[in-house]
Design a protein around this motif. Structure first.
Motif, mmCIF file in Angstrom:
data_model
loop_
_atom_site.group_PDB
_atom_site.id
_atom_site.type_symbol
_atom_site.label_atom_id
_atom_site.label_comp_id
_atom_site.label_asym_id
_atom_site.label_seq_id
_atom_site.Cartn_x
_atom_site.Cartn_y
_atom_site.Cartn_z
ATOM 1 N N ASN A 130 -4.545 12.482 -17.175
ATOM 2 C CA ASN A 130 -3.244 12.753 -17.814
ATOM 3 C C ASN A 130 -2.970 11.758 -18.941
ATOM 4 O O ASN A 130 -2.497 12.134 -20.018
ATOM 5 C CB ASN A 130 -2.111 12.696 -16.782
ATOM 6 N N VAL A 133 -6.625 11.665 -11.568
ATOM 7 C CA VAL A 133 -5.554 12.489 -12.155
ATOM 8 C C VAL A 133 -4.750 11.652 -13.154
ATOM 9 O O VAL A 133 -4.480 12.081 -14.286
ATOM 10 C CB VAL A 133 -4.622 13.050 -11.054
ATOM 11 N N ALA A 134 -4.399 10.436 -12.762
ATOM 12 C CA ALA A 134 -3.589 9.573 -13.644
ATOM 13 C C ALA A 134 -4.342 9.285 -14.941
ATOM 14 O O ALA A 134 -3.761 9.311 -16.037
ATOM 15 C CB ALA A 134 -3.235 8.264 -12.921
ATOM 16 N N ASP A 144 -6.304 10.695 -6.947
ATOM 17 C CA ASP A 144 -5.053 10.423 -7.676
ATOM 18 C C ASP A 144 -5.285 9.504 -8.872
ATOM 19 O O ASP A 144 -4.638 9.651 -9.916
ATOM 20 C CB ASP A 144 -4.019 9.776 -6.741
ATOM 21 N N ARG A 171 -5.134 12.569 -21.996
ATOM 22 C CA ARG A 171 -4.660 13.783 -22.688
ATOM 23 C C ARG A 171 -3.376 13.488 -23.456
ATOM 24 O O ARG A 171 -3.255 13.817 -24.640
ATOM 25 C CB ARG A 171 -4.439 14.903 -21.655
ATOM 26 N N GLU A 172 -2.440 12.835 -22.772
ATOM 27 C CA GLU A 172 -1.135 12.592 -23.415
ATOM 28 C C GLU A 172 -1.245 11.613 -24.576
ATOM 29 O O GLU A 172 -0.536 11.748 -25.573
ATOM 30 C CB GLU A 172 -0.156 12.039 -22.363
ATOM 31 N N ASP A 185 -5.953 19.683 -17.421
ATOM 32 C CA ASP A 185 -4.494 19.762 -17.246
ATOM 33 C C ASP A 185 -4.005 18.823 -16.140
ATOM 34 O O ASP A 185 -2.812 18.803 -15.817
ATOM 35 C CB ASP A 185 -4.077 21.210 -16.935
ATOM 36 N N GLY A 186 -4.911 18.085 -15.530
ATOM 37 C CA GLY A 186 -4.518 17.127 -14.494
ATOM 38 C C GLY A 186 -4.425 17.739 -13.113
ATOM 39 O O GLY A 186 -4.048 17.052 -12.159
ATOM 40 N N ASN A 187 -4.775 19.004 -12.978
ATOM 41 C CA ASN A 187 -4.755 19.625 -11.644
ATOM 42 C C ASN A 187 -6.025 19.299 -10.869
ATOM 43 O O ASN A 187 -7.110 19.226 -11.443
ATOM 44 C CB ASN A 187 -4.654 21.151 -11.766
#
Ligand SMILES: Cc1cc2nc3c(=O)[nH]c(=O)nc-3n(C[C@H](O)[C@H](O)[C@H](O)COP(=O)(O)OP(=O)(O)OC[C@H]3O[C@@H](n4cnc5c(N)ncnc54)[C@H](O)[C@@H]3O)c2cc1C
Length: 568
Positions: A99, A95-96, A92, A102-103, A223-225
């Protein structure tokens, strides 16, 4: 034109944004400092002294957020700390971080063991995802990949989180469970970086590349998957991870590797011979090639010999599956041949061969070939090979590698090959790593390695030649005498000349992505050969916007050299 933001840019995330990321990763966000930052501000202070004391310990370097095993490469790269680092403890957290990068349009860097020669796990003004704290290792008697039930047979395996080092796996798999896993030779290399390199250990001639033993990986893609990659689920991504290069596909959170029956013995052969004249050295090279072809070109023998400018042959080889008398018997004719020419050949380091119980190969306690991590609180199981000590913190002047096809061992090619080795060794030490070429391996190992993304030239190669040199650690701010740049550039040039001599006989030689020349202009072809087109397609599918950029990684030609500006 797409540009990633740097710390000085107005679009750099606000303090509040960083705070929100910190919350999302349970507080595990830090601002890393350069390894010797304290020596710049307070050279006599305790923090600088602590760093200086540990500079020769690879575990210490790996434990630092800005630590890099290599202290830089002349005219190529200099270690630079990231602006922020997520000290990931769970998928997790990763993932954070992905993301967020990317953002916010950030340059993203991933680091495990920190052993990249090409400097691909550090970059200024980046966000680092650091997996060091994720290092759990679990053994399985009968592993079946996700989605593979009924399609693949259960096999014994080991699952490790991405921040584990090979030593962690060797201790769990071999020392404790009496089995074998194919990993790297250097005990402190990270598992995820090495598997994505293809990856070779001392016994790869018997078992294939590390990537060929990969059964499954869990990966956080751009893509955070969180995705599973194995032969049944996302098989294209799975294939790309097997040798397509670290840091280009996503962040591996954990991976599962096949384990094998452990041979009863691991062994070695050693010594150093010096020739008295050029003619005698040529004879020694030619005779060694004959001897290698007849006696050593098989799944048992790996690691290296090197031919030096001082007309020396240094033997540092290992074997699997032979006991001590068998290992000695193999080498005796060669040793006898050397002894029969005392007027031409001097033994400068004693020649010998032997073997030990394989299960004790990675024992740290009582092992004369290992150095233990003696820091307070360090694992008693953590050690590194004495033979790897010079590499810890080394600064590179130059480095090149070429795969040598087994056709060079044919009778009518050997003279050409010996001449090229002689000419090359006039410039620099030339090391033949036999375990880093898969020709001569068992058919199953060759078949499994064929099903990976590494340049297929590897399958035809009996050895990887490495020509490299450098000097003592030269990290930024490390107190040391100034570098003699003229001498260092001359050294780099000699390495180029030595490699050029071998390229006369192997003009389009492949090269091992993780042990290669930073300046190789034909890297796509050299690292991946005919696999490159397919790798590009996988990259476009899973990371179309190039969030994962590394120097000379798949798709990096679309970006500026620093990975900040999209060119295509
Ligand atoms: C002293 C030394 C000895 C070596 N010995 C060997 C050897 O015996 N055999 C061999 O085959 N190679 C060897 N290598 C090369 C080594 O295998 C590669 O450099 C490998 O990529 C290092 O992995 P790492 O995790 O230690 O390094 P890192 O620098 O942390 O990572 C290397 C690359 O992999 C990426 N990466 C790391 N972790 C992840 C992850 N979880 N997900 C996605 N990408 C990731 C990084 O972004 C980087 O691009 C050696 C290198 C050195 C410096």
């Amino acid at each position: 034109m797409q540009r990633r933001v740097r710390r000085a840019d107005p679009a750099w995330p606000s303090a509040a944004s960083w705070e929100s990321l910190k919350g999302a990763v349970d507080g595990n966000l830090i601002e890393p400092r350069a390894l010797f930052a304290d020596c710049a501000t307070n050279p006599n202070g305790a923090a600088c002294m602590e760093a200086l004391k540990n500079i020769r310990n690879p575990y210490y370097i790996g434990d630092q957020p800005a630590g890099t095993e290599v202290s830089g490469w002349l005219d190529a790269w200099t270690p630079a700390p990231s602006a922020y680092a997520v000290v990931a403890r769970t998928a997790d957290h990763i993932v954070a971080a992905v993301n967020f990068a990317r953002e916010k349009n950030l340059r993203l860097v991933v680091k495990g063991g920190g052993h990249s020669y090409l400097g691909t796990s550090n970059a200024a003004d980046s966000l680092l995802i650091w997996t060091r704290a994720m290092n759990k290792v679990t053994l399985h008697d009968a592993f079946v990949g996700h989605g593979c039930a009924g399609r693949t047979a259960p096999v014994p395996a080991v699952t490790a989180e991405a921040g584990a080092m090979w030593m962690d796996l060797y201790q769990a798999v071999t020392s404790e469970a009496g089995r074998y896993v194919q990993g790297g030779g250097c005990t402190t290399v990270g598992i995820a970086g090495l598997v994505q390199s293809g990856g070779f250990g001392s016994f790869s001639k018997g078992f294939g590349t590390a990537a060929s033993g990969l059964l499954e990986a869990e990966v956080v893609t751009a893509d955070g998957n969180v995705r599973i990659a194995n032969a049944c689920t996302n098989p294209d991504l799975f294939w790309a991870l097997k040798g397509g290069g670290g840091g280009s596909w996503g962040v591996i959170t954990k991976l599962t590797l096949r384990t094998y029956r452990l041979p009863e013995f691991f062994g070695a052969a050693w010594g150093k011979i010096k020739a008295g004249s050029d003619a005698a050295f040529r004879r020694l090279i030619a005779h060694f090639i004959d001897f290698y072809t007849d006696k050593l070109f098989n799944p048992h023998w790996g690691e290296q010999v090197s031919f030096g400018p001082d007309k020396t042959l240094h033997i540092s080889m290992v074997c699997q599956g032979l006991d001590a008398p068998q290992a000695r018997q193999v080498w005796q004719p060669f040793f006898d041949w050397v002894a029969a020419s005392p007027q031409d050949l001097a033994v400068v380091d004693k020649l010998g061969a032997g073997a030990v119980q394989a299960r004790h190969w990675w024992d740290v306690e009582g092992n004369d070939s290992m150095i233990r991590d003696t820091r307070a609180g360090a694992s008693k199981m953590h050690g590194w090979w004495k033979g790897d000590q010079d590499q810890v913190g080394a600064f590179l002047h130059g480095y090149d590698s070429l795969w040598l096809p087994a056709s060079l061992l044919q009778q009518n090619q050997r003279e050409r090959f010996a001449n090229a080795l002689f000419a090359s060794s006039r410039h620099k030490g030339v090391a033949l790593h036999f375990n880093k070429g898969i020709a001569g391996a068992p058919v199953q190992a060759i078949a499994a390695t064929r099903d990976t993304a590494t340049n297929p030239a590897l399958l035809e190669a009996f050895a990887l030649v490495i020509i490299a040199d450098g000097e003592r650690p030269a990290y930024p701010d490390l107190p040391r005498p100034p570098m003699d740049l003229t001498a260092a550039r001359h050294d780099a040039h000699e390495i180029d000349l030595a490699a050029a001599q071998l390229r006369t006989i192997v003009p389009d030689a492949g090269s091992y992505v993780s042990e290669s020349n930073y300046f190789n202009a034909s890297w796509q072809q050299a690292y991946w050969g005919t696999n490159y087109g397919k790798l590009r397609a996988v990259k476009a599918k899973y990371d179309p916007n190039g969030l994962f950029f590394v120097h000379h990684g798949v798709g990096s030609e679309d970006w500026s050299a620093d990975g900040f500006t999209r060119l295509a």
